[in-house]
Scaffold this active site. Structure first.
Site, mmCIF file in Angstrom:
data_model
loop_
_atom_site.group_PDB
_atom_site.id
_atom_site.type_symbol
_atom_site.label_atom_id
_atom_site.label_comp_id
_atom_site.label_asym_id
_atom_site.label_seq_id
_atom_site.Cartn_x
_atom_site.Cartn_y
_atom_site.Cartn_z
ATOM 1 N N ARG A 55 46.160 38.150 -8.209
ATOM 2 C CA ARG A 55 47.472 37.822 -7.660
ATOM 3 C C ARG A 55 47.598 38.547 -6.316
ATOM 4 O O ARG A 55 47.090 39.660 -6.169
ATOM 5 C CB ARG A 55 48.595 38.325 -8.575
ATOM 6 C CG ARG A 55 48.824 37.515 -9.828
ATOM 7 C CD ARG A 55 49.464 36.152 -9.538
ATOM 8 N NE ARG A 55 49.723 35.391 -10.753
ATOM 9 C CZ ARG A 55 48.893 34.493 -11.280
ATOM 10 N NH1 ARG A 55 47.720 34.231 -10.722
ATOM 11 N NH2 ARG A 55 49.231 33.836 -12.380
ATOM 12 N N HIS A 61 44.492 29.247 -3.705
ATOM 13 C CA HIS A 61 44.735 29.499 -5.139
ATOM 14 C C HIS A 61 44.165 28.368 -6.011
ATOM 15 O O HIS A 61 44.902 27.630 -6.674
ATOM 16 C CB HIS A 61 46.237 29.695 -5.414
ATOM 17 C CG HIS A 61 46.494 30.392 -6.725
ATOM 18 N ND1 HIS A 61 47.559 31.233 -6.943
ATOM 19 C CD2 HIS A 61 45.810 30.372 -7.899
ATOM 20 C CE1 HIS A 61 47.533 31.685 -8.185
ATOM 21 N NE2 HIS A 61 46.471 31.181 -8.787
ATOM 22 N N GLU A 121 52.865 32.762 -1.818
ATOM 23 C CA GLU A 121 52.134 31.493 -1.629
ATOM 24 C C GLU A 121 53.116 30.325 -1.514
ATOM 25 O O GLU A 121 54.158 30.353 -2.173
ATOM 26 C CB GLU A 121 51.201 31.264 -2.826
ATOM 27 C CG GLU A 121 50.092 32.282 -2.871
ATOM 28 C CD GLU A 121 49.294 32.214 -4.175
ATOM 29 O OE1 GLU A 121 49.503 31.292 -4.992
ATOM 30 O OE2 GLU A 121 48.471 33.117 -4.378
HETATM 31 C C1 8YV Z 1 47.136 28.506 -11.875
HETATM 32 C C2 8YV Z 1 46.645 30.969 -12.365
HETATM 33 O O1 8YV Z 1 46.838 28.108 -10.569
HETATM 34 O O2 8YV Z 1 46.254 30.882 -14.657
HETATM 35 C C3 8YV Z 1 46.736 31.501 -13.734
HETATM 36 O O3 8YV Z 1 47.282 32.607 -13.915
HETATM 37 O O4 8YV Z 1 46.904 31.640 -11.435
HETATM 38 C C4 8YV Z 1 46.167 29.588 -12.157
HETATM 39 O O5 8YV Z 1 45.358 29.172 -13.152
HETATM 40 C C5 8YV Z 1 48.579 28.693 -11.954
HETATM 41 O O6 8YV Z 1 49.046 29.211 -13.139
HETATM 42 C C6 8YV Z 1 49.269 27.366 -11.707
HETATM 43 O O7 8YV Z 1 50.554 27.610 -11.335
#
Ligand code: 8YV
Length: 312
Positions: free
Chosen positions: A232, A279, A261
């Site tokens: 993150r 991402h 983001e």
């Molecule tokens: C996704 C992510 O892009 O799983 C996660 O924590 O960061 C990613 O797999 C995200 O959750 C989609 O909003």
């Protein structure tokens, strides 16, 4: 029997979103022109919210749905969901672990190799016709480097396994030493960064890891050091990172995640020693389909009174 109401906070993998919208009476929050009115109209009956990892759901939003019982998150990271509120109010939260581990770890290695071997820069070099004027400068190597992993969870371990194949030494930090991991453990990120050539953030986001990869840690990596982030944006001091990259005090960075983001600071975009990615760690068809299926399975389990499949 009437279909259950589901409040959708944000989009996710379209084919699975379609399935969800076919199976239930779904209400799209993110495209609604009257969001307050929509939530108010669902307050007396909506027990299920589906959201994605980036959008999550805040405490004040959950508070407006007094019958809420399940928040099903498309994503493994639940840092954008107020878990404290959910726990205190008997709201179950589910996420999508395991199914995305290998693709996210692949992305970490892609960014690592892309950064060390300057793949994106090479691509620009060819496209811009600069090769015709002479060869591209030689690069660093990943071979025999020390890779420090911040967070040896499922994704961290999958990254470590891949790094072994590149003849690297591996070390890690995290809240606890893992009894089943043979890699050296470092008590904190700065100590790990002092030892390492490469630091890879693979920890969860949220309060506990906020700015964990500090200016001191990035500075400890040094002018030849590489930082990779597939976790993150919040886990690193982004302003310090940009400053150190710009001055050359930190060698390079491969980043799939950012603060705020999809806004990426112009100062970061202007740098040549970074590889930037929007991402996409889990963003492959099979993985996104499996994540969406877990959302569907958790909602179905809740409605059938069965145990949730992947409760946080
Ligand atoms: C996704 C992510 O892009 O799983 C996660 O924590 O960061 C990613 O797999 C995200 O959750 C989609 O909003």
């Amino acid at each position: 029997m009437s279909k259950a109401d589901v409040l959708l906070m944000g989009p996710f993998y379209q084919p699975k979103l379609d399935e969800l919208e076919t199976a239930y009476h779904c209400h799209r929050y993110w495209t609604s022109r009257d969001r307050d009115g929509l939530v108010a109209s669902l307050a007396d009956r909506c027990e299920i919210v589906v959201t994605n990892g980036g959008r999550g759901i805040r405490a004040d939003e959950m508070a407006r749905l007094p019958r809420l019982k399940l928040v099903a998150c498309f994503g493994v990271g639940v840092d954008a969901i107020d878990l404290g509120y959910a726990r205190a109010h008997g709201i179950a939260v589910t996420n999508t672990p395991d199914v995305l581990t290998e693709d996210v770890a692949d992305m970490a290695l892609a960014l690592l190799l892309g950064t060390v071997r300057r793949i994106a820069q090479g691509d620009r070099f060819v496209r811009e016709g600069r090769w015709l004027e002479g060869g591209m400068p030689v690069t660093h190597s990943l071979q025999r480097k020390r890779v420090g992993i911040v967070g040896l969870g499922r994704i961290g371990r999958a990254i470590a396994k891949r790094c072994e194949a590149f003849n690297t030494e591996i070390g890690y930090t995290g809240p606890n030493r893992k009894s089943d991991a043979a890699y050296p453990y470092f008590p904190d990120v700065v100590a790990l960064a002092q030892w390492a050539d490469v630091l890879i953030a693979a920890c969860p986001g949220g309060k506990a890891t906020y700015r964990l990869v500090s200016r001191a840690a990035l500075a400890a990596l040094g002018p030849d050091g590489v930082f990779v982030n597939i976790a993150r944006g919040s886990v690193v001091d982004q302003a310090a990172m940009i400053e150190l990259l710009a001055s050359g005090a930190l060698g390079a960075a491969g980043l799939d995640v950012f603060d705020d983001e999809p806004k990426v600071p112009a100062e970061l975009i202007a740098l040549d020693n970074v590889v930037l990615h929007p991402h996409q760690g889990s963003a492959t068809h099979p993985t996104r389909a499996a994540m969406g299926q877990l959302v569907l399975d958790n909602v179905a389990a809740y409605l059938a009174g069965r145990p949730l499949v992947t409760r946080v």
